[in-house]
Scaffold this motif. Structure first.
Motif, PDB file in Angstrom:
ATOM      1  N   VAL A   8       3.193 100.550  84.041  1.00 27.26           N
ATOM      2  CA  VAL A   8       1.747 100.709  84.262  1.00 27.26           C
ATOM      3  C   VAL A   8       1.344 100.352  85.688  1.00 27.26           C
ATOM      4  CG1 VAL A   8       1.228 100.297  81.828  1.00 27.26           C
ATOM      5  CG2 VAL A   8       1.181  98.375  83.440  1.00 27.26           C
ATOM      6  N   GLU A  42       2.308 105.245  83.394  1.00 20.71           N
ATOM      7  CA  GLU A  42       0.856 105.434  83.491  1.00 20.71           C
ATOM      8  C   GLU A  42       0.557 105.665  84.968  1.00 20.71           C
ATOM      9  OE1 GLU A  42      -3.052 103.545  81.469  1.00 20.71           O
ATOM     10  OE2 GLU A  42      -1.893 102.160  82.715  1.00 20.71           O
ATOM     11  N   HIS A 203       0.432  95.512  75.512  1.00 17.84           N
ATOM     12  CA  HIS A 203       0.115  95.362  76.932  1.00 17.84           C
ATOM     13  C   HIS A 203      -0.271  93.899  77.173  1.00 17.84           C
ATOM     14  CE1 HIS A 203      -1.629  96.884  80.823  1.00 17.84           C
ATOM     15  NE2 HIS A 203      -2.357  95.787  80.682  1.00 17.84           N
ATOM     16  N   ASP A 227       4.379  97.569  77.682  1.00 12.76           N
ATOM     17  CA  ASP A 227       3.881  97.843  79.025  1.00 12.76           C
ATOM     18  C   ASP A 227       4.348  96.761  79.990  1.00 12.76           C
ATOM     19  OD1 ASP A 227       2.484  99.875  77.818  1.00 12.76           O
ATOM     20  OD2 ASP A 227       0.491  99.157  78.391  1.00 12.76           O
TER      21      ASP A 227
END
Length: 296
Positions: A8, A42, A203, A227
């Motif tokens: 991410v 991401e 996350h 993540d």
């Protein structure tokens, strides 16, 4: 055992940094992640660049990322305009954030949780019509900086609503880094019951030094995806005292030493974290780049 690590850093890792990187630098960052073996990234956020200037130029970034078989790029969207931009830019998947507390939701996205869930229903239907999978990240799932404890039943209800509209995955996000392993176990079980069969992603932020313990607990609870952000960069610009995500390289060390395969080159990611710190003008918080792997 295998688990997926979603990088991410190009979105959540950069959105809170003072220095905004150019699209070219962000493409170079993403390319390094791909070359290290990362297969879910991401990459961008399709939000108003006036509110999050670090995310400006999303279309330029998507136009320059390396397209490889098996590599999936996600884009964060908060409304239909963002979805239209994401689809036109060629994202492989869409990530929609629904905040579990109204106060944070209004400050972050300009709408209540209920209003964002209504928007999610429309986004999910439109994305499905375009053949692009859409997932939901439930932000402040472990606690809110303005309202305090987040009721776990509220998180489970958001997950149920997300699954009913066809979310291909649901992520539980500890946006401000207050969660502990006991909460991870409790929420994992509640959400599995509310959204049976929907893969869960997690996350975590390491604000209070619990992020890695939480990630390993989530793994024990059957997490499909974790993540992490190269170098440990990141944070939410709308959350007071927000600090970085768990670092990808440090998470990989814990996973690989535990016998979990990821397909990602840990040393390459550590080099990327150090490189990124140089671009941003701040040192990476990740520890692997300083201490090195073991055995060396």
């Amino acid at each position: 055992m295998h688990t997926t690590v979603l990088e991410v850093g190009p979105r959540d890792g950069l959105q809170n940094e003072e220095r905004a990187l150019s699209p070219e630098d962000r493409i170079a960052f993403i390319t390094r992640c791909v070359e290290a073996g990362t297969r879910r990234i991401e990459a961008v956020s399709f939000v108003n660049p006036r509110r999050v200037p670090q995310m400006a130029g999303a279309e330029e970034v998507m136009a320059g990322v390396p397209r490889r078989d098996g590599v999936s790029y996600s884009g964060l969207v908060l409304n239909r305009r963002g979805l239209d931009r994401a689809l036109a830019a060629g994202v492989d998947e869409v990530n929609v954030v629904v905040v579990a507390s109204d106060t944070f939701s209004v400050r972050n996205q300009g709408c209540t949780t209920a209003e964002m869930l209504d928007a999610w229903d429309g986004i999910a239907a439109a994305a499905a019509g375009a053949g692009v999978p859409a997932g939901v990240t439930i932000a402040t799932a472990f606690g809110c900086p303005f309202e305090g404890e987040t009721p776990p039943g509220r998180v489970a209800e958001i997950a149920r609503r997300a699954a009913d509209a066809g979310a291909f995955e649901i992520a539980l996000a500890d946006t401000i880094g207050v969660g502990v392993p006991a909460q991870v176990r409790d929420l994992a079980r509640r959400v599995r019951e509310a959204a049976p069969g929907t893969p869960l992603r997690y996350h975590f932020h390491n604000t209070r030094n619990t992020g890695y313990a939480n990630a390993l607990t989530a793994l024990d609870e059957g997490a499909a995806t974790l993540d992490a952000s190269a170098g440990g960069f990141g944070g939410c610009p709308f959350a007071p005292a927000a600090t970085g995500n768990i670092a990808t390289e440090d998470l990989l060390y814990a996973l690989h030493r535990s016998g979990v395969e990821t397909g990602i080159d840990m040393a390459a990611v550590a080099d990327t974290g150090t490189w990124l710190g140089g671009l941003l003008g701040v040192p990476a918080t990740a520890l692997l780049g300083r201490a090195g792997p073991f055995p060396s």
